[in-house]
Motif scaffolding. Structure first.
Motif, PDB file in Angstrom:
ATOM      1  N   ASP A 325       0.827  -1.201   0.000  1.00  0.00           N
ATOM      2  CA  ASP A 325       0.000   0.000   0.000  1.00  0.00           C
ATOM      3  C   ASP A 325       0.869   1.262   0.000  1.00  0.00           C
ATOM      4  O   ASP A 325       0.530   2.261  -0.642  1.00  0.00           O
ATOM      5  CB  ASP A 325      -0.917  -0.018   1.228  1.00  0.00           C
ATOM      6  N   VAL A 326       2.020   1.201   0.686  1.00  0.00           N
ATOM      7  CA  VAL A 326       2.909   2.361   0.766  1.00  0.00           C
ATOM      8  C   VAL A 326       3.604   2.603  -0.574  1.00  0.00           C
ATOM      9  O   VAL A 326       3.772   3.759  -0.997  1.00  0.00           O
ATOM     10  CB  VAL A 326       3.949   2.155   1.892  1.00  0.00           C
ATOM     11  N   HIS A 327       3.999   1.541  -1.272  1.00  0.00           N
ATOM     12  CA  HIS A 327       4.863   1.675  -2.448  1.00  0.00           C
ATOM     13  C   HIS A 327       4.139   1.419  -3.772  1.00  0.00           C
ATOM     14  O   HIS A 327       4.809   1.398  -4.812  1.00  0.00           O
ATOM     15  CB  HIS A 327       6.040   0.694  -2.338  1.00  0.00           C
ATOM     16  N   LYS A 362      -1.081 -12.370  -2.866  1.00  0.00           N
ATOM     17  CA  LYS A 362      -2.438 -12.234  -2.336  1.00  0.00           C
ATOM     18  C   LYS A 362      -2.745 -10.780  -2.014  1.00  0.00           C
ATOM     19  O   LYS A 362      -3.858 -10.289  -2.285  1.00  0.00           O
ATOM     20  CB  LYS A 362      -2.600 -13.106  -1.095  1.00  0.00           C
ATOM     21  N   ALA A 363      -1.765 -10.077  -1.450  1.00  0.00           N
ATOM     22  CA  ALA A 363      -1.955  -8.661  -1.133  1.00  0.00           C
ATOM     23  C   ALA A 363      -2.174  -7.849  -2.407  1.00  0.00           C
ATOM     24  O   ALA A 363      -3.003  -6.917  -2.442  1.00  0.00           O
ATOM     25  CB  ALA A 363      -0.755  -8.135  -0.359  1.00  0.00           C
ATOM     26  N   ALA A 364      -1.443  -8.180  -3.483  1.00  0.00           N
ATOM     27  CA  ALA A 364      -1.608  -7.461  -4.748  1.00  0.00           C
ATOM     28  C   ALA A 364      -2.963  -7.747  -5.378  1.00  0.00           C
ATOM     29  O   ALA A 364      -3.596  -6.856  -5.970  1.00  0.00           O
ATOM     30  CB  ALA A 364      -0.479  -7.838  -5.711  1.00  0.00           C
ATOM     31  N   ASN A 365      -3.430  -8.994  -5.248  1.00  0.00           N
ATOM     32  CA  ASN A 365      -4.699  -9.366  -5.890  1.00  0.00           C
ATOM     33  C   ASN A 365      -5.899  -8.625  -5.305  1.00  0.00           C
ATOM     34  O   ASN A 365      -6.882  -8.405  -6.014  1.00  0.00           O
ATOM     35  CB  ASN A 365      -4.919 -10.877  -5.775  1.00  0.00           C
ATOM     36  N   PRO A 369      -7.505  -0.625  -7.638  1.00  0.00           N
ATOM     37  CA  PRO A 369      -6.907   0.660  -8.035  1.00  0.00           C
ATOM     38  C   PRO A 369      -7.920   1.670  -8.558  1.00  0.00           C
ATOM     39  O   PRO A 369      -7.604   2.865  -8.664  1.00  0.00           O
ATOM     40  CB  PRO A 369      -5.928   0.252  -9.128  1.00  0.00           C
ATOM     41  N   GLY A 370      -9.138   1.236  -8.901  1.00  0.00           N
ATOM     42  CA  GLY A 370     -10.104   2.162  -9.470  1.00  0.00           C
ATOM     43  C   GLY A 370      -9.592   2.781 -10.758  1.00  0.00           C
ATOM     44  O   GLY A 370      -9.090   2.079 -11.640  1.00  0.00           O
ATOM     45  N   ASN A 371      -9.682   4.095 -10.882  1.00  0.00           N
ATOM     46  CA  ASN A 371      -9.199   4.807 -12.072  1.00  0.00           C
ATOM     47  C   ASN A 371      -7.783   5.352 -11.911  1.00  0.00           C
ATOM     48  O   ASN A 371      -7.312   6.114 -12.756  1.00  0.00           O
ATOM     49  CB  ASN A 371     -10.148   5.973 -12.395  1.00  0.00           C
ATOM     50  N   ASP A 372      -7.132   4.981 -10.809  1.00  0.00           N
ATOM     51  CA  ASP A 372      -5.774   5.457 -10.559  1.00  0.00           C
ATOM     52  C   ASP A 372      -4.814   4.678 -11.462  1.00  0.00           C
ATOM     53  O   ASP A 372      -4.542   3.489 -11.243  1.00  0.00           O
ATOM     54  CB  ASP A 372      -5.414   5.234  -9.086  1.00  0.00           C
ATOM     55  N   THR A 373      -4.294   5.341 -12.500  1.00  0.00           N
ATOM     56  CA  THR A 373      -3.446   4.653 -13.475  1.00  0.00           C
ATOM     57  C   THR A 373      -2.137   4.173 -12.857  1.00  0.00           C
ATOM     58  O   THR A 373      -1.608   3.127 -13.238  1.00  0.00           O
ATOM     59  CB  THR A 373      -3.143   5.574 -14.662  1.00  0.00           C
ATOM     60  N   GLN A 376      -2.979   1.053 -11.030  1.00  0.00           N
ATOM     61  CA  GLN A 376      -3.234   0.003 -12.016  1.00  0.00           C
ATOM     62  C   GLN A 376      -1.924  -0.566 -12.545  1.00  0.00           C
ATOM     63  O   GLN A 376      -1.752  -1.789 -12.658  1.00  0.00           O
ATOM     64  CB  GLN A 376      -4.071   0.566 -13.165  1.00  0.00           C
ATOM     65  N   HIS A 377      -1.017   0.344 -12.857  1.00  0.00           N
ATOM     66  CA  HIS A 377       0.274  -0.090 -13.383  1.00  0.00           C
ATOM     67  C   HIS A 377       1.047  -0.891 -12.332  1.00  0.00           C
ATOM     68  O   HIS A 377       1.618  -1.953 -12.631  1.00  0.00           O
ATOM     69  CB  HIS A 377       1.089   1.126 -13.816  1.00  0.00           C
ATOM     70  N   GLY A 378       1.081  -0.395 -11.091  1.00  0.00           N
ATOM     71  CA  GLY A 378       1.808  -1.090 -10.028  1.00  0.00           C
ATOM     72  C   GLY A 378       1.241  -2.470  -9.764  1.00  0.00           C
ATOM     73  O   GLY A 378       1.989  -3.446  -9.609  1.00  0.00           O
ATOM     74  N   LYS A 379      -0.080  -2.594  -9.715  1.00  0.00           N
ATOM     75  CA  LYS A 379      -0.703  -3.902  -9.474  1.00  0.00           C
ATOM     76  C   LYS A 379      -0.375  -4.868 -10.606  1.00  0.00           C
ATOM     77  O   LYS A 379      -0.026  -6.030 -10.363  1.00  0.00           O
ATOM     78  CB  LYS A 379      -2.210  -3.734  -9.333  1.00  0.00           C
TER      79      LYS A 379
END
Length: 492
Positions: A325-327, A362-365, A369-373, A376-379
């Motif tokens: 969540d921080v990075h 699991k944390a990433a899944n 991200p909603g509309n935050d590009t 989205q990219h980080g995930k």
């Protein structure tokens, strides 16, 4: 009248002196005694005849027996020669050893060490001759190690040994699991201590629980597995043994390689064969002089436990969720997470690293991200890196780090290509518009020579457009626009 009575009467009649009269009753008594003696003599004569007949029959039987014995003894007259020949022929056989093998149990758990004791004597039970013989030992499964104190010759795969018998006529070897190559005896001993630990609050040792449990899914077995996980996380030697064991068990592809039927135990039955011989010289013609075999059964449980250990992400999931969540929006997210994985692996072990990767995935899944590009990219980057890492089966993070580097390069190339594509698209659109306009202008050639000359000049400019030379496109379009403006005024 019996003989005793007759003897008493005769004794009474005796002792007469000269001149004594013999009375009638004395005479009669004497006559009766004589009659009794006569009767007894007749009886004795009859008995004697019977005895004589028996003796004659016995003599016949004895003569027959003697004849039979004579027939049987005759072939034995050369017995000394026969015995000497047999003694010479069996002399090599009497040089063989009587070899026995034993162990304290038939069934073991992997992680335990089975000690096999081989004892050899001469065939008559006497001690072995000097120099002391050797024992070649081979196993169909597992690895062998001689007990300290013996003279031994080992092989590279640890599945065969040549050991010299000691003064007591014994050889002692240790048999352990096949997936322990290169693991030291001290590390094995440290891991064996895990089996003596208490399994939760069951009141039993881990070893007893795993021996008695009907399947790995047994509640007590699961409790024992949790106790083992605690010791794995707190003891470097335990981690070293378990990590090396699983690496050999899976052939290095630990992720996805721990494939067992979760509802059943797996067993390995090892057959150990031993061959005793006078020496360990390869060129010696001496044959094997003693053979012994034994079978030992090992129950596999380490993959069952490790499979559950790496899937039990609850203890580490919250921390990875916080870090992600921080990075999540930083450009080098994957590199940061890989560095964190590597740092924690020092104390977490190989299985702990895999569990951390599963927790991170699991944390990433669960991130939305909603509309935050950027999110989205980080995930997407984190999921792609971990999926690629899991697909290889390797426990290190090299594949995930390589994925991040490649993705970064690919992204830069993609952005450059997109910009070039947009420029080329604009040039193509402009050229198409000019072409349409040229067709319209050509349709109006009858308006005058000046318009025709302008169109020819315009056509020359258009034909010189090269969409690849994007930098020159703007100036050419400006010139064309100016010419078009002039033409438009004339056409109106």
């Amino acid at each position: 009248m019996t003989l005793e009575q007759a003897k008493a009467i005769v004794n009474g009649l005796g002792g007469k002196a000269a001149g004594h009269l013999i009375r009638a009753e004395d005479w009669n008594a004497l006559v009766s005694v004589l009659g009794a003696y006569g009767a007894q003599i007749e009886a004795l004569d009859t008995g004697l005849q019977d005895v004589q007949a028996d003796v004659a029959a016995l003599a016949t039987e004895v003569q027959a027996a003697i004849a039979e014995l004579a027939a049987r003894v005759a072939p034995l007259e050369g017995l000394d020669e026969v015995v000497a020949r047999i003694d010479a022929e069996t002399a090599p056989l009497r040089e063989n050893y009587l070899l026995r093998v034993s162990t304290t149990n038939e069934h073991y758990l992997v992680g335990q060490v089975a000690e096999l004791v081989f004892t050899a004597t001469a065939l008559d039970g006497g001690p072995l001759p000097e120099p002391r013989p050797w024992l070649d030992i081979v196993t169909t499964w597992g690895r062998l190690r001689a007990v300290p104190g013996f003279i031994v010759r080992e092989n590279a795969e640890e599945n065969a040994l040549a050991v010299q018998f000691n003064n007591a006529g014994q050889v002692r070897v240790q048999l352990r699991s096949h997936f322990t190559k290169g693991i030291t005896a001290s590390t094995e001993a440290a891991f064996a201590g895990v089996l003596q630990a208490q399994a939760g609050n069951s009141g039993k040792t881990v070893m007893r629980v795993l021996q008695e449990a009907a399947s790995p899914q047994d509640p007590e077995a699961q409790m024992a597995f949790r106790s083992i996980s605690t010791m794995y996380e707190g003891n470097r030697s335990v981690r070293g043994f378990a990590d090396a064991y699983i690496d050999q068990y899976t052939g290095g592809r630990i992720i996805g390689g721990i494939s067992l039927n979760p509802g059943e135990w797996r067993h390995y039955r090892a057959t150990v064969m031993a061959f005793a011989k006078p020496d360990a010289v390869a060129t010696s013609p001496d044959p094997t002089r003693g053979v012994a075999t034994i079978q030992v059964n090992f129950r596999e449980w380490i993959p069952n436990w490790s499979f559950g250990h790496i899937d039990w992400v609850d203890p580490v999931l919250p921390d990875w969720s916080r870090l992600l969540d921080v990075h999540i929006r930083v450009p080098d997210l994957v590199h940061r997470m890989v560095s964190e994985l590597d740092k924690r692996a020092t104390d977490a072990g190989v299985l702990g690293r895999i569990r951390d990767m599963k927790a991170l995935e699991k944390a990433a899944n669960v991130i939305n991200p909603g509309n935050d590009t950027l999110m989205q990219h980080g995930k997407a980057m984190m999921q792609g890196a971990l999926q690629m890492q899991f697909a290889t089966g390797f426990a290190d993070t090299g594949v995930a780090a390589g994925y991040a580097r490649q993705a970064s390069v690919t992204q830069q190339v993609s952005q450059t290509a997109k910009a070039a594509q947009d420029t080329a698209l604009d040039a193509a659109t402009a050229k198409q518009a000019v072409t349409v306009l040229e067709n319209r202008v050509k349709a109006a050639e009858q308006t005058g020579k000046e318009i025709s000359a302008g169109l020819r000049s315009l056509g020359d400019g258009i034909n010189k457009i090269d969409v690849v030379q994007v930098a020159d496109l703007g100036s050419r379009l400006n010139a064309i626009n100016a010419s078009l403006s002039g033409l438009a005024s004339r056409i109106r």
